[in-house]
Every structure is written in structure tokens, then in C-alpha cells.
Write an enzyme that holds these catalytic residues in place. Sequence first.
Site, PDB file in Angstrom:
ATOM      1  N   ASP A 172       0.854  -1.186   0.000  1.00  0.00           N
ATOM      2  CA  ASP A 172       0.000   0.000   0.000  1.00  0.00           C
ATOM      3  C   ASP A 172       0.889   1.234   0.000  1.00  0.00           C
ATOM      4  OD1 ASP A 172      -2.314   1.761   0.359  1.00  0.00           O
ATOM      5  OD2 ASP A 172      -3.351  -0.058   0.984  1.00  0.00           O
TER       6      ASP A 172
ATOM      7  N   HIS B 154      -3.041   3.236  -4.588  1.00  0.00           N
ATOM      8  CA  HIS B 154      -2.379   2.702  -3.378  1.00  0.00           C
ATOM      9  C   HIS B 154      -0.969   2.176  -3.693  1.00  0.00           C
ATOM     10  CE1 HIS B 154      -5.674   3.167  -0.520  1.00  0.00           C
ATOM     11  NE2 HIS B 154      -6.497   2.811  -1.476  1.00  0.00           N
TER      12      HIS B 154
ATOM     13  N   ASP C 241      -9.148  -0.447  -5.760  1.00  0.00           N
ATOM     14  CA  ASP C 241      -9.943   0.519  -5.001  1.00  0.00           C
ATOM     15  C   ASP C 241      -9.289   1.897  -5.001  1.00  0.00           C
ATOM     16  OD1 ASP C 241      -7.824  -0.611  -3.484  1.00  0.00           O
ATOM     17  OD2 ASP C 241      -8.668   0.205  -1.639  1.00  0.00           O
ATOM     18  N   GLU C 242     -10.108   2.873  -4.758  1.00  0.00           N
ATOM     19  CA  GLU C 242      -9.665   4.234  -4.446  1.00  0.00           C
ATOM     20  C   GLU C 242      -8.511   4.697  -5.335  1.00  0.00           C
ATOM     21  OE1 GLU C 242     -10.872   4.358   0.242  1.00  0.00           O
ATOM     22  OE2 GLU C 242      -8.954   3.409  -0.234  1.00  0.00           O
TER      23      GLU C 242
ATOM     24  N   TRP D 102     -17.129  -3.902  -0.924  1.00  0.00           N
ATOM     25  CA  TRP D 102     -16.756  -3.318   0.372  1.00  0.00           C
ATOM     26  C   TRP D 102     -17.512  -2.048   0.690  1.00  0.00           C
ATOM     27  CZ3 TRP D 102     -14.066   1.345   1.416  1.00  0.00           C
ATOM     28  CH2 TRP D 102     -13.583   2.050   0.305  1.00  0.00           C
TER      29      TRP D 102
ATOM     30  N   TYR E 162     -16.179  -4.451   8.705  1.00  0.00           N
ATOM     31  CA  TYR E 162     -14.887  -3.771   8.816  1.00  0.00           C
ATOM     32  C   TYR E 162     -14.476  -3.769  10.297  1.00  0.00           C
ATOM     33  CZ  TYR E 162     -13.563  -2.346   4.133  1.00  0.00           C
ATOM     34  OH  TYR E 162     -13.109  -2.357   2.830  1.00  0.00           O
TER      35      TYR E 162
ATOM     36  N   ASP F 167     -11.948  -2.738  11.665  1.00  0.00           N
ATOM     37  CA  ASP F 167     -11.212  -1.578  12.192  1.00  0.00           C
ATOM     38  C   ASP F 167     -12.173  -0.555  12.789  1.00  0.00           C
ATOM     39  OD1 ASP F 167     -12.199  -1.031   9.617  1.00  0.00           O
ATOM     40  OD2 ASP F 167     -10.511   0.264   9.070  1.00  0.00           O
TER      41      ASP F 167
ATOM     42  N   THR G 125      -5.096  -1.614   9.288  1.00  0.00           N
ATOM     43  CA  THR G 125      -4.323  -1.417  10.527  1.00  0.00           C
ATOM     44  C   THR G 125      -3.690  -0.027  10.664  1.00  0.00           C
ATOM     45  OG1 THR G 125      -2.353  -2.392   9.500  1.00  0.00           O
ATOM     46  CG2 THR G 125      -3.812  -3.896  10.692  1.00  0.00           C
TER      47      THR G 125
HETATM   48  C1  ACM Z   1     -10.937  -0.483   1.005  1.00  0.00           C
HETATM   49  O1  ACM Z   1     -11.376  -0.507   2.155  1.00  0.00           O
HETATM   50  N1  ACM Z   1     -10.303   0.586   0.537  1.00  0.00           N
HETATM   51  C2  ACM Z   1     -11.073  -1.628   0.121  1.00  0.00           C
END
Ligand code: ACM
Length: 550
Positions: free
Chosen positions: A201, A276, A339-340, A412, A437, A439, A489
Site C-alpha cells: 500500500d 495505493h 480501489d480508491e 466493500w 470492517y 477496524d 491497521t
Molecule cells: C478499502 O477498504 N479501501 C477496500
Amino acid sequence: MKKFLSALFALALAASCTSLDPKEYGIDVVPYPNEVSLKAGSYKVAGAVFHYDGNMDALSVQAVTDFADRLSRVTGKQSLVSEGHSRTGINFVVDPALAPEEYSLVVNRKAVIIKASALNGFIYAIQTVKQMLPEEIFSDSLDQDEDWKLKCVVIKDAPRFAYRGMHLDVSRHFWSVDEVKRYLDVMQVHKLNRFHWHLTDDQGWRIEIKKYPRLTEKGAVRKETLVGHLQPKDNVFDGTPYGEGLFYTQDQIREVVAYAAARGITVIPEIDLPGHMVAALACYPELGCTSGPYEVWPMWGVADDVLCPGNEKTFEFIENVLSEVADLFPSEYIHIGGDECPKVRWEKCPKCQARIKALGLEADERHSAEYFLQSYVTERVEAFLATRGKRIIGWDEILEGKLAQDATVMSWRGISGGLEAARLGHDAIMTPNSYLYFDYYQSENQDAEPLAIGGYLPVSKVYSYEPFEEGMTEEEKSHIIGVQANLWTEYITTESQLEYMLLPRLAALSEVQWCQPQNKNWERFEDCVDDVCDIYDQMGYNYARHLLED
Ligand code: ACM
Ligand code: ZN
């Protein structure tokens, strides 16, 4: 009289179906098996001889031997292990008629008979037996005081979903090989079978790639880390470098893959692209649209700098990296992120714009041409991995633009991505952030909790998740291949905090993944949670206590 009796019978039946006292379930096993029929009597396990089928594979024999060794150690009575069958003792029998993850377990006063067709079935039978024994079976020390008996029972069991995953982000904070193995150990307790390893990442590259040594020499290390949550401005950093030497060598990757395989768990690596990727760009700035310079990202969130798909060298890099990854992981799937990925750099990059033109990519009413450029990346990577016998999984952003032909979608941002994928005839794995999730906070009293990303996800909400929606066709349902929870994390710095976020939510997840809807029962589960936490205690895990305190 007859009428009265049948009314009574109907009443009793209704009571047994709708409001069975949790105690009447008889066994505290999580996830709860499909069919459980308790019988009178019990079987003494201390010193029992183990017999295994000569047709068993080596890993299954190893699982049997490990269980026998553990039983010997905790009971203080030696359990011998021998090939063959017997009318007494603990028998493991290969039954090819059973599905690979299915098992049956019969306990009578003289013997235990476990049947499965493959490793996972045997592993799950052993886990069920262990959970039916005193929790000290999960410790490593002698306990002669315990009553080492199994209740007589007939169990038939198989999972609802084929893909039962748990994810771990090792980029934002790194988890050692031993910590990852402990993560796998507790996944095994609850019969999960996929470990999604988020290896790269923006904030750190954590897998050795022989062709690109800089990725782990430089790309593993960030100069400092954001303190607290990301602010619109005036962010505070800790001034401490993080990540030197914090990566997995290829030997360590192989070690983890083998460790997981022996526990019935397939490891799915994720190389998140084309977004990422700042850690890689810091090492190879020519792969970004602006050529940098870039630094391994010290903050959380979504970075604008991503790989440049206008540059052929980017694909050379991706293919070289994924070649090594494909060789390391036997998994059928490789997760390629997706993603993103902001498009701001691509919009201004002459190379990206030239690629868009050359490919004739055009905006539609929903997405700009740059979204179709990301679809082009995904399709090229899919085609490349297919030559290595691999299939791709991507986060639900890969639905934007054009979905690659054989891609499996990991949903997600809620459930809609997964449902759309299934409607389109693609496989989907449900990991909606609102339910899965880990977290997120576990209490509404955030001041009493360790700092977390936000949200509120108590165990009961995890448990309540149902992946099938009303109105789905059977065909669509067949494409929901499984369920996974994710553990990012950014805010998790110690193993004890990691376990606190994981447990016992993992136990609730396992019933979503394993149990048929009619076998899920919150009262039974809640009643079982203290027994599950006793297991965690025996294994030395930290866990959240909110449910125990209620
Ligand atoms: C993600 O939570 N960005 C897949
Ligand atoms: Zn570019």
C-alpha cells in the site's frame, strides 16, 4: 383426547423450533454445526488410540497426529496413532462421497468415528471435537483434573459458503511471521478457509520481489507516521521512521503459505493497483504520471499519485511483480486491488491521454474516459494472470467503467457492488464495511476504546449480516461465493490491539459464513461467547469484552 394430545404435541414442537433454550443446544461449538443430535452417554478421550485411514493424504494424517499429540500432552495419557480402523478409539475414515469441506462425527460410548473426503473436512471435525472438550484442550499444558469426555452425539456438517475469508493489512502496520501464524491459528478455530493478505500500500511495501529489491529496501520505510486522524490541515506527525526491514522474504512467504495450507487455509495475496502504489512510486518514480519525486506516504487516506497506465514500463513492472507473486502463492486467485484510484493525475498526463486516445476510450453517462482507462489496466492484468493460471479478485471499484471478463468482485462499499456483480453473472465476495470492517469501533463510547478509524460495529451487528437479499434469483445467489471481514491497521499498532479488534467479532463472522440461516441464533451464540473467550484465554489471545460485560 386425541385432539388434545395432538395440540399438546404441536405446542411442544413449536416450542422446540422457535424458543429452544440455548442450553438445550447441548454443545458449545462456533460456528454451530448443521445437524446435531445429542445421545445419552459419553466417551472418554484420555489415552484413546487414534486410527487413520490408509487412504488419507499426508496433511490430513499430520492433522490427526497433531491432535493426538495435543490430547496426550493435556491429559497426561499417551494417545497412540496407528493406520487402520477399529471398533474402539478415535477413527478417521476417508469417505469420497462427502464434499471436500463436509464431515460427519459420531461419538458413542466406545468409539469416535470421523468421516471426511479431504483435509478441510478432517480439520473441521477435529475443531468441533476440540470445542466439545474442556477448553484446556486449547492450552499447551497438562491438566489432569479435567473430565476428558465427549458427549455422545451425531453431527453432520458442511459450510454454507465456499469462501470464508479474513483479511489483514500488513502495510500500514507490519505483522511478523509469528503474528500472522497466530492470526491463522484463530481463523482455524472458527473454520475459515481464506486469508487475504494485503501486502502492499502507499505506506509500505512488504513483500520481497527479487527483480525490484528497492521495493523492500526503500519502499518498506516511511519517514514518519500521522498522529491521530487525518485533518483538513495542520496534520501532526510522529517524526519516527517506520518499516526498516519490516517485510516478508520470499522464504517467509512460502513458510506462511505452507503453515496456512496445513490448517486448510488458502492465502490470497493482494498487490493493490493502480492506486495505493505510492510506496512503489517512491522507489521507481518513472512509473508515476509526474515522475515524482515521491516518498513512502506518512499519512492515511487516498493518495492522488497512482501508477501511470500511459507508460508501457508500468505494465512491465506489474507483470514482473505479479510473476513472482504467482509463483509464490498456489491460490487460484490473486487480488489486484483496484480501489480508491483517483483520476486527477491521469486527466493531466500526456501519456495517459495518448493511451486513452489510442484505445478510443470514451466517457459514458456514468464514467469519464479515465475510468475506462482503469478498466483497461484491470483487463490487461487479468489477461496476464490468466497466462499463469490465475484469476483476479478486485475491490468493487472494478465495476466502474467496464468489468473485466472473469473478475470476482469484492464488495466493500456496502452491498451494491456485490449484488451488481452477481446480476452480471460474476462471482462476488461480500465484505460490506457497515457489517464487516473490524477496524471500526466496538462501542459507542469511543473515549473508552483504543483509537479506531470510526464507525460502530458491535459483535451483534456482525452476527446479523445476511448476504442474500430479498428478491435475488437462485442464479444470483450462486454467484455470492462467500463472505469476508477486513482488518485495516492504520490505527492498530500492537498485536494485543489487533486481537482486540478481531475477537470475538471473528466468531460472529464465522457463523455468517458457515451456518445455514435457520441455524443462526443470536441467543445461543451470545450464550456461547464466554466459552469461546475461554478458548482465546487458553490460547493466550486478547479479546474485546463488551458482550461479556452486558
Ligand atoms: C478499502 O477498504 N479501501 C477496500
Ligand atoms: Zn500517466
